[in-house]
Enzyme design. Sequence first.
Site, mmCIF file in Angstrom:
data_model
loop_
_atom_site.group_PDB
_atom_site.id
_atom_site.type_symbol
_atom_site.label_atom_id
_atom_site.label_comp_id
_atom_site.label_asym_id
_atom_site.label_seq_id
_atom_site.Cartn_x
_atom_site.Cartn_y
_atom_site.Cartn_z
ATOM 1 N N ILE A 1 44.266 45.259 22.160
ATOM 2 C CA ILE A 1 43.202 44.614 21.391
ATOM 3 C C ILE A 1 43.792 43.569 20.446
ATOM 4 O O ILE A 1 43.338 42.425 20.396
ATOM 5 C CB ILE A 1 42.408 45.660 20.574
ATOM 6 C CG1 ILE A 1 41.696 46.636 21.522
ATOM 7 C CG2 ILE A 1 41.390 44.969 19.668
ATOM 8 C CD1 ILE A 1 40.660 46.011 22.407
ATOM 9 N N LYS B 1 45.399 56.063 18.710
ATOM 10 C CA LYS B 1 44.066 56.186 19.315
ATOM 11 C C LYS B 1 43.959 57.220 20.435
ATOM 12 O O LYS B 1 42.860 57.492 20.911
ATOM 13 C CB LYS B 1 43.641 54.829 19.877
ATOM 14 C CG LYS B 1 44.551 54.312 20.974
ATOM 15 C CD LYS B 1 44.088 52.950 21.484
ATOM 16 C CE LYS B 1 44.964 52.477 22.621
ATOM 17 N NZ LYS B 1 44.518 51.180 23.162
ATOM 18 N N LYS C 1 34.316 56.770 18.680
ATOM 19 C CA LYS C 1 34.666 58.177 18.456
ATOM 20 C C LYS C 1 34.567 58.567 16.987
ATOM 21 O O LYS C 1 34.698 59.740 16.635
ATOM 22 C CB LYS C 1 36.074 58.444 19.006
ATOM 23 C CG LYS C 1 36.118 58.346 20.532
ATOM 24 C CD LYS C 1 37.516 58.452 21.076
ATOM 25 C CE LYS C 1 37.497 58.402 22.595
ATOM 26 N NZ LYS C 1 36.946 57.149 23.141
ATOM 27 N N ASN D 1 35.202 52.465 24.934
ATOM 28 C CA ASN D 1 36.420 52.317 25.724
ATOM 29 C C ASN D 1 36.568 50.884 26.220
ATOM 30 O O ASN D 1 35.594 50.235 26.597
ATOM 31 C CB ASN D 1 36.368 53.273 26.920
ATOM 32 C CG ASN D 1 36.290 54.719 26.476
ATOM 33 O OD1 ASN D 1 37.284 55.349 26.178
ATOM 34 N ND2 ASN D 1 35.068 55.245 26.410
ATOM 35 N N GLY E 1 41.267 48.449 30.731
ATOM 36 C CA GLY E 1 42.587 47.840 30.846
ATOM 37 C C GLY E 1 43.445 47.951 29.607
ATOM 38 O O GLY E 1 44.589 47.510 29.613
#
Length: 645
Positions: free
Chosen positions: A318, A392, A434, A472, A475
């Site tokens: 990210i 994570k 989450k 989610n 990749g």
Amino acid sequence: MKWNYFKKRSANVLWGEKSSLSFKNLNYLPRWVILTIDLTIVLISFLLSFAIINRITPNFYHVLTLEQQGLTVGLSYLMFFFIFSTYSGLIRHSTFVDLFKVAVACSSSILLLLIINYLYYFTFHSKIYLVPFLLVDLMVTFTLLFAFRFTVKGFYKLFSTINTESINVLIWGVNDNSIALAEAISISDNAKYNLKGFISSSKRMGRIKIQGKSVFKNDDELFENIAPLKIGGVIIADNTISRKEKNKIVDSLLAKGLKVFNAPKIDELDGSSNVNESIKKIQIEDLLERNPIRLSDDKINEYLRGKTILVTGGAGSIGSEIVRQISNYKPKKILVLDQAESPLYHVEIEVKKAFPEQEYDFLLADVRERHRLESIFQKNDISVVFHAAAYKHVPLIEHNPKEAINVNVLGTTHLANLAVKYEVSKFVMVSTDKAVNPTNVMGASKRCAEMYVQSLQKENHKTTFITTRFGNVLGSNGSVIPFFKKQIEEGGPVTVTHKDIIRFFMTIPEACQLVLQAGTMGKGGEIFVFDMGKPVKIMNLAERMIRLSGFEPNVDIEIKVIGLRPGEKLYEELLTDESTTLPTHHEKIMVATVDSYPYTDIHNNIEDLKQLTLGCNDESIVSKLKEIVPEFKSNNSIFEALDKN
């Protein structure tokens, strides 16, 4: 058998990697060589034409000698070869345009000689050349020039395909892009794809041939009609079809055991691109039923251009994508911070090559070390922070709660406090779905960090704190997609935790685009959630990925159900529930309606949590985390007993 042996032996000499005479290593013939060959052909044609006409009539004009006539004819051709640059193209890739240029050059040469011939006749009442000779010479010269190019092209194609495995393919779609793609495949350097025809949904295309290839109608008899061609794959070149329709097409092709490929738009390829290398096997990411995101570039540009920006976790999937995307907005400097040395180095090489004009500073640092972070803030006038650094992985964090607190909670507090102290304009925190009613330590630690950032917003008026949540990411490091790919490459089994488990997915670029957009919208303290689209059943995802890899689920590759992992939910919370979100002006971004807490309370609780991490009692740490985050209820975890107590 002898012919195949000859081809292979010839390939070893002319095409082999170790041969000094390797024909493969000759990228192209120099222009002067082509021009010399063409002029040699002109001379040979002249002599052949003279021999032909001499058999019909020996009465040639004698104004010029045979040698002088040959010289003038050669000069005429040479002039028009230069004018039309007939020698400038790659012979092995000759096309109709190249042959047309040769034909025009030959015709122009003879036309010039005819003009000279008749001008001389009207002046001196005698001709230089026999007109039949010039016409025969035109035909012979063009035929030999054509034969030369055709022979070179055929020779190149013959030897380039000897050691290349090709696959019979059809192109799905009949439009400008698919026809251009077919032409590009036919002239490409290697024959990786052997084009057999096209597939069209249009009724009127049934009897048409394109480039000598049949067009097959997409109907109930399609697969029966193409069976004799032994098709191994289909290239989807129709960019007008919707994602839903594309999914349907792909599923039907995979069900027949065919490989499916994505083709680029021809106008997107640069001159150095090989079309064969640009045609890729279709990926699961290509089949997400999601519409393209429309960004307000002006607003993003307003808060990024000319600013110094810090991205934590910048070597992660990210964080690195955020770095790539903000590079397009020409900030003054981008500080890329991560504690992973090798991944950070790889990102450095990539972005410096892609954005050579952009100034970067790659910082090897850990968000747990406040003094190191403060030195970075002291040296740089940071305007925007994108905080993507986090642990994570749910099962791993469930067994290491202390590290989750140190990185996800305390690392965030360090950065947030420094952002206030050094008057950073915007602080954008990347969180997770989450954190919604968390059932694991990872989600609860992120929710705790959210709570601190929200409470800090009320205590200052210069830094705008914004939180973004999404599910989610396809990749990303550790996500299910690369995990499944690795299992498939190893021959299986593909492991699914539960047959009914579902998840929301989005692509990495899409998630980061929405993070940038959310940064323009926040007034301070908001938690933005993203439209994640339709949930995906993980079992279906596994089956589809196996088929995309050319295998049959539970025949070639086994799918094994292994049970839920510690802290894992069967169904993730629906983030876009209207009862828990409010709309914004962007249709894919909403604001979560969550409770906020007084800064003093959350600050004191986190200080207590910090003291507990100095010891080694995981139960005490998680118990305190449950006190801070009341909605945290453990699931399939050793910490479920704490909820009962």
